[in-house]
Design an enzyme around this catalytic site. Structure first.
Site, mmCIF file in Angstrom:
data_model
loop_
_atom_site.group_PDB
_atom_site.id
_atom_site.type_symbol
_atom_site.label_atom_id
_atom_site.label_comp_id
_atom_site.label_asym_id
_atom_site.label_seq_id
_atom_site.Cartn_x
_atom_site.Cartn_y
_atom_site.Cartn_z
ATOM 1 N N ILE A 81 0.817 -1.362 -0.103
ATOM 2 C CA ILE A 81 0.060 -0.068 -0.046
ATOM 3 C C ILE A 81 0.753 1.341 0.054
ATOM 4 C CG2 ILE A 81 -1.928 1.280 1.181
ATOM 5 C CD1 ILE A 81 -2.909 -1.532 2.301
ATOM 6 N N THR A 138 -4.317 5.066 7.239
ATOM 7 C CA THR A 138 -5.420 4.023 6.560
ATOM 8 C C THR A 138 -4.808 2.614 6.885
ATOM 9 O OG1 THR A 138 -4.106 4.018 4.565
ATOM 10 C CG2 THR A 138 -6.012 5.424 4.770
ATOM 11 N N ARG A 162 -3.460 0.931 10.700
ATOM 12 C CA ARG A 162 -4.268 0.676 11.731
ATOM 13 C C ARG A 162 -4.231 1.654 12.934
ATOM 14 N NH1 ARG A 162 -6.053 -2.799 9.305
ATOM 15 N NH2 ARG A 162 -5.929 -5.256 9.337
ATOM 16 N N ASP A 198 -9.036 6.542 8.571
ATOM 17 C CA ASP A 198 -9.901 5.361 8.129
ATOM 18 C C ASP A 198 -9.716 4.459 9.267
ATOM 19 O OD1 ASP A 198 -11.598 4.168 6.125
ATOM 20 O OD2 ASP A 198 -9.912 2.798 5.821
ATOM 21 N N GLU A 223 -11.561 1.222 17.509
ATOM 22 C CA GLU A 223 -12.840 1.234 16.432
ATOM 23 C C GLU A 223 -13.467 -0.015 16.679
ATOM 24 O OE1 GLU A 223 -10.205 0.968 12.789
ATOM 25 O OE2 GLU A 223 -10.987 -1.059 12.616
ATOM 26 N N HIS A 244 -13.134 2.754 8.535
ATOM 27 C CA HIS A 244 -12.379 1.371 7.851
ATOM 28 C C HIS A 244 -12.865 0.948 6.590
ATOM 29 C CE1 HIS A 244 -9.442 -1.717 9.720
ATOM 30 N NE2 HIS A 244 -9.204 -1.754 8.121
HETATM 31 P P1 NAI Z 1 2.984 -5.000 3.611
HETATM 32 O O1 NAI Z 1 3.024 -6.167 4.555
HETATM 33 O O2 NAI Z 1 2.949 -5.033 1.998
HETATM 34 O O3 NAI Z 1 3.681 -3.844 4.285
HETATM 35 C C1 NAI Z 1 3.989 -3.387 5.283
HETATM 36 C C2 NAI Z 1 5.479 -2.609 5.332
HETATM 37 O O4 NAI Z 1 5.535 -2.072 6.599
HETATM 38 C C3 NAI Z 1 6.595 -3.743 4.982
HETATM 39 O O5 NAI Z 1 7.348 -2.936 4.053
HETATM 40 C C4 NAI Z 1 7.437 -3.806 6.292
HETATM 41 O O6 NAI Z 1 8.821 -3.860 6.160
HETATM 42 C C5 NAI Z 1 6.920 -2.375 6.804
HETATM 43 N N1 NAI Z 1 7.153 -2.115 8.503
HETATM 44 C C6 NAI Z 1 7.137 -3.213 9.126
HETATM 45 N N2 NAI Z 1 7.259 -2.756 10.473
HETATM 46 C C7 NAI Z 1 7.849 -1.634 10.281
HETATM 47 C C8 NAI Z 1 8.227 -0.537 11.390
HETATM 48 N N3 NAI Z 1 8.216 -0.897 12.606
HETATM 49 N N4 NAI Z 1 8.272 0.744 10.677
HETATM 50 C C9 NAI Z 1 8.227 0.963 9.460
HETATM 51 N N5 NAI Z 1 7.837 0.043 8.369
HETATM 52 C C10 NAI Z 1 7.529 -1.171 9.018
HETATM 53 O O7 NAI Z 1 1.286 -4.324 4.236
HETATM 54 P P2 NAI Z 1 0.312 -3.554 3.111
HETATM 55 O O8 NAI Z 1 -0.466 -4.495 2.448
HETATM 56 O O9 NAI Z 1 0.980 -2.258 2.451
HETATM 57 O O10 NAI Z 1 -0.599 -3.131 4.358
HETATM 58 C C11 NAI Z 1 -0.009 -2.084 5.236
HETATM 59 C C12 NAI Z 1 -1.165 -1.884 6.313
HETATM 60 O O11 NAI Z 1 -2.285 -1.418 5.890
HETATM 61 C C13 NAI Z 1 -1.688 -3.535 6.867
HETATM 62 O O12 NAI Z 1 -0.810 -4.016 7.790
HETATM 63 C C14 NAI Z 1 -3.023 -3.090 7.534
HETATM 64 O O13 NAI Z 1 -2.855 -2.890 8.927
HETATM 65 C C15 NAI Z 1 -3.362 -1.967 6.637
HETATM 66 N N6 NAI Z 1 -4.626 -2.116 5.782
HETATM 67 C C16 NAI Z 1 -5.783 -1.284 5.885
HETATM 68 C C17 NAI Z 1 -6.844 -1.376 5.076
HETATM 69 C C18 NAI Z 1 -7.697 -0.563 4.995
HETATM 70 O O14 NAI Z 1 -9.021 -0.766 4.575
HETATM 71 N N7 NAI Z 1 -7.924 0.667 5.887
HETATM 72 C C19 NAI Z 1 -6.922 -2.550 4.066
HETATM 73 C C20 NAI Z 1 -5.487 -3.162 3.966
HETATM 74 C C21 NAI Z 1 -4.554 -3.038 4.716
#
Ligand code: NAI
Length: 333
Positions: free
Chosen positions: A155, A233, A235, A259, A264, A296
């Site tokens: 994302i 967007t 958590r 979001d 929540e 969300h």
């Molecule tokens: P992803 O797993 O592809 O990317 C997460 C990134 O965060 C990775 O590059 C990881 O190395 C990095 N990361 C891990 N710990 C970290 C830290 N302490 N500091 C900085 N970076 C760190 O996940 P994706 O798909 O990009 O999703 C991100 C988050 O978005 C999810 O964990 C989920 O909580 C949230 N999400 C929210 C949605 C919504 O409807 N609002 C929908 C889908 C996901």
């Protein structure tokens, strides 16, 4: 397989039923979130399918194991709400939907951002009320601004592409920097201490883990550029909401698009319009003209719902035939 779908809404049912035409699983839909008190509903099922705010804690998992449930098939990317150690202990496998449409959430982050910086939410209400005045609606250009991204996963990357399209300079932080990605997308990696004072906009895309809990707190907010616009967007737990409220009152934070919210659960996704909102911090946050809250819905596009449903059912099918679980969650949340 028999699948108990928890926290189910009509749009989930439609997407899962459509995708199930190619599978033939037996689906049962429950409006309740999975928790210690609702876990008896899972008796007799092989699989439970929880969503982001279902509380799959150790006690719930022990019960699931007793009922003979063998698989927790999350229909979301985040897995911070599942006690993975307990799942391992009780022999339950956990699968998720790692990517269903990163663009859906990234585009929603920009929907929040553009609303805030061009005040279209206020313009909409004014025009409906016959007020065509522009006083108080001066915004700012995204072009030329510094866009800070925390978490350059799927994302975060989709956001960076959009931000670059707007002509922003992008600074990003990730625990695992990817220099090739940075040169491909045209952004720079920097430390949080470097990003905070420079970012005009800060967008959060790191998962909720012990080391990201309250990443945005009174101390980090004090390091940020005055008037920064914060977009979350990811958590809710990434942000200390009370500190956010204080910084909005003080003007240190100039706008918030959220979001997700740390408390929540039980509020977002529900129609509480006939009740008093019991969370005073959330209630106060809704009163600011420069705070845009959505419930969300970052993932909520037709494309994403269809992708989620097909991946959930593919995950279950792989489990049923004893195949490799490519979307299994192994790490600790
Ligand atoms: P992803 O797993 O592809 O990317 C997460 C990134 O965060 C990775 O590059 C990881 O190395 C990095 N990361 C891990 N710990 C970290 C830290 N302490 N500091 C900085 N970076 C760190 O996940 P994706 O798909 O990009 O999703 C991100 C988050 O978005 C999810 O964990 C989920 O909580 C949230 N999400 C929210 C949605 C919504 O409807 N609002 C929908 C889908 C996901």
């Amino acid at each position: 397989m028999r699948i108990a779908v928890f926290d189910s809404k009509p749009y989930d049912e439609q997407a899962l039923n459509d995708a199930n035409a190619g599978h033939g699983h037996e689906l049962a839909f429950f409006g309740d979130r999975l928790s210690r008190s609702t876990v008896p509903l899972a008796a007799g099922f092989d699989v439970v399918c929880p969503f982001v705010n279902d509380r799959v804690d150790a006690c719930t998992i022990a019960q699931l194991a007793q009922f003979g449930v063998k698989l927790i098939a999350l229909r979301c990317a985040g897995f911070n709400n599942v006690d993975l150690a307990a799942a391992r202990e009780h022999g339950l496998r956990v699968v998720r939907v790692p990517a269903y449409s990163p663009e859906a959430t990234a585009e929603h982050a920009f929907a929040l951002l553009l609303t805030l910086v061009r005040k279209t939410h206020r313009a909409f209400n004014r025009v409906r009320d016959g007020n065509f005045s522009l006083d108080g609606l001066v915004g700012f250009n995204l072009h030329g601004k510094t866009f800070g991204v925390i978490g350059t996963g799927k994302i975060g990357q989709a956001c960076i592409r959009i931000a670059r399209g707007f002509g922003c300079r992008v600074l990003a932080y990730d625990l695992y920097p990817n220099p090739a990605l940075a040169s491909e997308l045209g952004f720079e990696y920097a430390s949080l201490d470097e990003i905070f004072p420079q970012a005009d906009i800060l967008s959060l895309h790191a998962p909720l883990m012990a080391n990201t809990h309250h990443l945005v707190n009174a101390t980090s907010i004090a390091l940020m550029k005055r008037g920064v616009v914060l977009i979350n967007t990811s958590r809710g737990g990434l942000v200390d909401s009370q500190a956010l409220l204080d910084a909005l009152k003080d003007g240190q934070i100039g706008g918030v698009g959220m979001d997700v919210y740390e408390h929540e659960e039980g509020v977002f996704f529900e129609d509480l319009s006939g009740e008093a909102l019991m969370d005073d911090v959330l209630a106060r946050l809704t009163t600011f003209p420069n705070v845009m809250i959505t419930s969300h819905q970052g993932y909520l596009t037709a494309e994403a719902l269809a992708n989620i449903a097909s991946t959930v059912l593919d995950n279950v099918a792989a489990f049923a035939r004893g195949g490799e679980l490519v979307n299994e969650v192994h790490g600790s949340a």
